[in-house]
Design an enzyme around this catalytic site. Structure first.
Site, PDB file in Angstrom:
ATOM      1  N   ARG A  27       4.483  15.466 -16.165  1.00  0.00           N
ATOM      2  CA  ARG A  27       3.305  15.765 -15.353  1.00  0.00           C
ATOM      3  C   ARG A  27       2.000  15.609 -16.134  1.00  0.00           C
ATOM      4  NH1 ARG A  27       5.020  18.707 -10.792  1.00  0.00           N
ATOM      5  NH2 ARG A  27       2.927  19.485 -10.495  1.00  0.00           N
ATOM      6  N   TRP A  74      -2.858  17.208 -17.866  1.00  0.00           N
ATOM      7  CA  TRP A  74      -3.254  15.866 -17.467  1.00  0.00           C
ATOM      8  C   TRP A  74      -4.718  16.016 -17.100  1.00  0.00           C
ATOM      9  CZ3 TRP A  74      -4.776  12.319 -13.745  1.00  0.00           C
ATOM     10  CH2 TRP A  74      -4.343  11.013 -13.974  1.00  0.00           C
ATOM     11  N   ASN A  98      -2.869  24.079 -12.504  1.00  0.00           N
ATOM     12  CA  ASN A  98      -2.546  22.703 -12.145  1.00  0.00           C
ATOM     13  C   ASN A  98      -3.286  22.394 -10.856  1.00  0.00           C
ATOM     14  OD1 ASN A  98      -1.330  20.297 -11.334  1.00  0.00           O
ATOM     15  ND2 ASN A  98       0.422  21.355 -10.433  1.00  0.00           N
ATOM     16  N   GLY A  99      -4.112  21.365 -10.846  1.00  0.00           N
ATOM     17  CA  GLY A  99      -4.813  20.999  -9.615  1.00  0.00           C
ATOM     18  C   GLY A  99      -6.299  20.831  -9.853  1.00  0.00           C
ATOM     19  N   GLU A 480      -0.320   3.324  12.192  1.00  0.00           N
ATOM     20  CA  GLU A 480       0.588   4.012  11.281  1.00  0.00           C
ATOM     21  C   GLU A 480       1.338   5.141  12.006  1.00  0.00           C
ATOM     22  OE1 GLU A 480       2.028   3.700   8.595  1.00  0.00           O
ATOM     23  OE2 GLU A 480       2.424   5.673   7.739  1.00  0.00           O
ATOM     24  N   LYS A 484       5.343   5.352  12.276  1.00  0.00           N
ATOM     25  CA  LYS A 484       6.103   6.516  11.783  1.00  0.00           C
ATOM     26  C   LYS A 484       7.003   7.055  12.883  1.00  0.00           C
ATOM     27  CE  LYS A 484       5.820   6.432   8.315  1.00  0.00           C
ATOM     28  NZ  LYS A 484       5.045   5.793   7.273  1.00  0.00           N
ATOM     29  N   HIS A 503      -8.305  -3.501  28.200  1.00  0.00           N
ATOM     30  CA  HIS A 503      -7.976  -4.926  28.263  1.00  0.00           C
ATOM     31  C   HIS A 503      -6.479  -5.140  28.449  1.00  0.00           C
ATOM     32  CE1 HIS A 503     -12.097  -5.863  27.325  1.00  0.00           C
ATOM     33  NE2 HIS A 503     -12.031  -4.979  26.339  1.00  0.00           N
ATOM     34  N   LYS A 603      14.517   1.366   1.728  1.00  0.00           N
ATOM     35  CA  LYS A 603      13.296   1.799   1.060  1.00  0.00           C
ATOM     36  C   LYS A 603      12.542   0.626   0.447  1.00  0.00           C
ATOM     37  CE  LYS A 603      10.396   4.863  -0.248  1.00  0.00           C
ATOM     38  NZ  LYS A 603       9.531   5.345   0.811  1.00  0.00           N
TER      39      LYS A 603
HETATM   40  C1  F6R Z   1       7.161   2.611   6.676  1.00  0.00           C
HETATM   41  C2  F6R Z   1       7.360   2.021   5.364  1.00  0.00           C
HETATM   42  C3  F6R Z   1       7.361   0.555   5.278  1.00  0.00           C
HETATM   43  C4  F6R Z   1       6.817   0.072   3.940  1.00  0.00           C
HETATM   44  C5  F6R Z   1       6.985  -1.448   3.811  1.00  0.00           C
HETATM   45  C6  F6R Z   1       6.360  -1.968   2.537  1.00  0.00           C
HETATM   46  O1  F6R Z   1       7.182   4.007   6.627  1.00  0.00           O
HETATM   47  O2  F6R Z   1       7.557   2.722   4.397  1.00  0.00           O
HETATM   48  O3  F6R Z   1       6.662  -0.021   6.329  1.00  0.00           O
HETATM   49  O4  F6R Z   1       5.472   0.427   3.851  1.00  0.00           O
HETATM   50  O5  F6R Z   1       8.338  -1.783   3.829  1.00  0.00           O
HETATM   51  O6  F6R Z   1       6.947  -1.402   1.423  1.00  0.00           O
HETATM   52  P1  F6R Z   1       6.208  -1.402   0.040  1.00  0.00           P
HETATM   53  O7  F6R Z   1       5.015  -0.526   0.160  1.00  0.00           O
HETATM   54  O8  F6R Z   1       7.218  -0.849  -0.938  1.00  0.00           O
HETATM   55  O9  F6R Z   1       5.836  -2.810  -0.270  1.00  0.00           O
END
Ligand code: F6R
Length: 608
Positions: A27, A74, A98-99, A480, A484, A503, A603
């Site tokens: 940290r 930090w 911290n903060g 966004e 989500k 539109h 991910k």
């Molecule tokens: C949505 C999400 C994805 C990423 C996308 C790009 O919640 O996480 O849309 O943003 O796959 O990923 P990165 O940022 O790792 O290039």
């Protein structure tokens, strides 16, 4: 993002404090320090640089106290030298922090006019003097802390040690994490449970706004209104500590809650908080003045961060921005200006499409810059300029803290560009920097909206489709929000610029369609309010996310109004992202979906 520790032990604790600090060194390691009570007297050892330096100091000048606090720093306010190293102390107490204390300047002036003398450049020292002033007024340590905490704005975790109090530690949290470890006649405080793992695995977490009074045989928790509350301790399995969820059901929730801290951490990299200036570590590598255009490419949530930044670069720095989703940009064969600057935004730094764009821009002789959360990623390695976000590992597949940290870094870049291009006075820069410093504290306040959002989520879970609307930087936030909700609850959602409604998409509005309107009271509010009226006139169900002024002036009665803290409009998106994320998360959880691992997603998308 510093690490803090406190121990009420049976034997000399300095070695244990250092052991816990070692587990928190990730940290920060600009300096470290320990304070104990030696025969009731506060005694400190501090050292610049890594923990090793503190250990050497302690082996030459050992501490024997059975109670102690420690810190690994930090640096945010003030240079990373020994004077600014924690613990900070007065004649009556020592404190580790911290903060960021956002209102430290005004509090320092107030305390100085009361005769308190400051020895450091840090924001933390005002906490030491603030509580000392209450002690000087005759309050007990517990009452002095209770009276002082409401004066502090910002995001923080604190641990206090008091002269002459051999059986008392007090901890507090707002926006930064703090765990209590319960031992056998011993008590511990730590920034995370991992720090306390060598001593105990019985852990209770402070919730937002909580503070705790520790004696060797008791831990009494109070909420932010100073009411005693119960915070149940749980056994945490050793293996789980490495990537722990704390009190949260999912990593996504934990990551949403980490945002005040990690956004603060990211900002400190790009701001000189004490001076109120933007200070990019790579300032010499970008010549903002000669740029005719900035080209941005990214995917998904990172793309939306770029879209928000487009408003900032264009408005503040008068720098034209071309932005595209990476999968389109890579095949578009876009002509790029001579010596142009290309910016790639990616949490993982590995996304295949974004990486392909980066390589294309390299071929086109652009200066390559990247905002990444993984400092060792391919994009970081292949860039000329890397602006890291310090979100820490993001485990939930849906990006949350990665997004707001990207926005924090982009805001600093836009201000740096504005200053360099002569469109921002020193005064305006200081004002914007102060507004950025305020964000972590405001984000912590926004998290308090969760119970209301939980109720709203029950209603949203019945919807088949949801529309999100916004103008200005709230438009990408609408996109966004829709992303989500789609990705973790599987409810179909669309984001639109509010002005585009008539539109086409207005045809969708009926009594069954929730319309979530993101509308802080800014220069565009009135326009958005007219669009809301168009929806209301057609029986649409409006969920309005705004501040108190927006709620008072919207001219309709929304089905639900989520009232946000007042945020300066320029960077409001960074705070308004939180209810957007919480709505999606709570809806998914209510519907029994796996918020951390939604179906069909990964991910890090390393394929085309
Ligand atoms: C949505 C999400 C994805 C990423 C996308 C790009 O919640 O996480 O849309 O943003 O796959 O990923 P990165 O940022 O790792 O290039």
């Amino acid at each position: 993002m510093c690490g803090i520790v406190g121990i009420l032990g049976k034997e000399a604790v300095a070695t244990q404090v250092v052991e816990a600090l070692r587990r928190l060194e990730y940290r920060g390691y600009d300096s470290a320090g320990v304070a104990t009570l030696e025969n009731g007297l506060l005694t400190r050892r501090r050292a610049e640089g890594k923990l090793r330096n503190l250990e050497i100091r302690l082996s030459n000048e050992p501490l024997e106290g059975l109670i102690g606090i420690g810190h690994t720093r930090w640096a945010t306010h003030g240079k990373p030298n020994e004077t600014n190293a924690h613990p900070h102390a007065t004649a009556k107490l020592a404190v580790v922090h911290n903060g960021i204390i956002e209102n430290f300047r005004e509090l320092r002036a107030e305390l100085q006019s009361d005769g308190y003398v400051f020895a450091t450049e840090t924001d933390t020292e005002i906490v030491a003097h603030l509580v000392t002033r209450e002690l000087d007024r005759g309050k007990s340590p517990t009452d002095a802390v209770a009276a002082s905490l409401p004066r502090l704005r910002g995001a923080f975790a604190l641990a206090f040690l008091f002269q002459g109090e051999e059986d008392l530690l007090i901890g507090a949290r707002k926006g930064s994490p703090l765990a209590v470890g319960i031992g056998d006649g011993e008590m511990y405080l730590g920034s995370d449970a991992l720090a306390l793992a060598p001593f105990t695995n019985l852990i209770a977490y402070l919730e937002e706004g909580d503070w705790v009074v520790l004696h060797r045989k008791s831990a009494t928790f109070y909420d932010k209104a100073n009411n005693p509350v119960e915070r149940r301790a749980q056994r945490v399995a050793a293996g789980a500590l490495l990537v722990e969820k704390g009190n949260h059901r999912h990593f996504m929730a934990k990551e949403i809650y980490e945002q005040p801290e990690v956004v603060g951490h990211t900002l400190t990299q790009y701001l000189d908080m004490a001076a109120g200036r933007v200070r990019l570590p790579f300032a010499d590598k970008i010549d903002w003045t000669s740029l005719s255009r900035l080209s941005i490419a990214a995917c998904g949530t990172s793309y939306y961060a770029g879209l928000i930044a487009k408003y900032w670069f264009e408005r503040l720095a008068r720098l034209p921005v071309e932005i595209d989703v990476a999968s389109e940009f890579r095949y578009r064969e876009a002509p790029l200006p001579d010596n142009g600057l290309a910016l790639f935004i990616s949490q993982s730094g590995e996304t295949a499409d974004t990486l392909a764009c980066l390589r294309y821009a390299r071929q086109e002789r652009q200066v390559i810059s990247a905002i990444v959360n993984v400092a060792t990623s391919t994009m970081a390695r292949e860039s000329d300029v890397v602006a890291p976000t310090l979100a820490g590992p993001e485990i939930g597949v849906a990006s949350t803290k990665g997004f707001t940290c990207q926005l924090a870094a982009l805001a600093c870049l836009a201000l740096a560009a504005a200053r360099a291009r002569g469109h921002l006075s020193a005064e305006d820069e200081a004002r914007h920097v102060q507004n950025l410093i305020a964000l972590p504290g405001l984000m912590a306040n926004a998290l308090a909206l969760e119970p209301q959002i939980e109720k709203l989520a029950r209603e949203l879970s019945k919807a088949k489709d949801v529309l999100y609307l916004g103008r200005g930087t709230s438009f990408p936030l609408a996109l966004e929000g829709a992303l989500k909700l789609k990705e973790i609850s599987y409810i179909h959602a669309e984001g639109y610029p509010a002005g585009e409604l008539k539109h086409g998409p207005i045809a969708l509005i009926d009594e069954a369609m929730p319309v979530i309107v993101v509308a802080p009271h800014d220069a565009l509010f009135e326009k958005t309010a007219s669009n809301m009226q168009e929806v209301a006139a057609r029986g649409g169900r409006i969920i309005l996310i705004t501040n108190a002024k927006g709620a008072a002036e919207c001219g309709i009665e929304p089905e639900t109004t989520i009232i946000m803290p007042d945020v300066d409009p320029t960077f409001a998106a960074i705070v308004y992202a939180l209810p957007i994320q919480m709505i999606a998360y709570q809806t998914a959880v209510f519907m029994g979906k796996d918020a951390d691992q939604p179906r069909n997603l990964a991910k890090s998308v390393t394929v085309e």
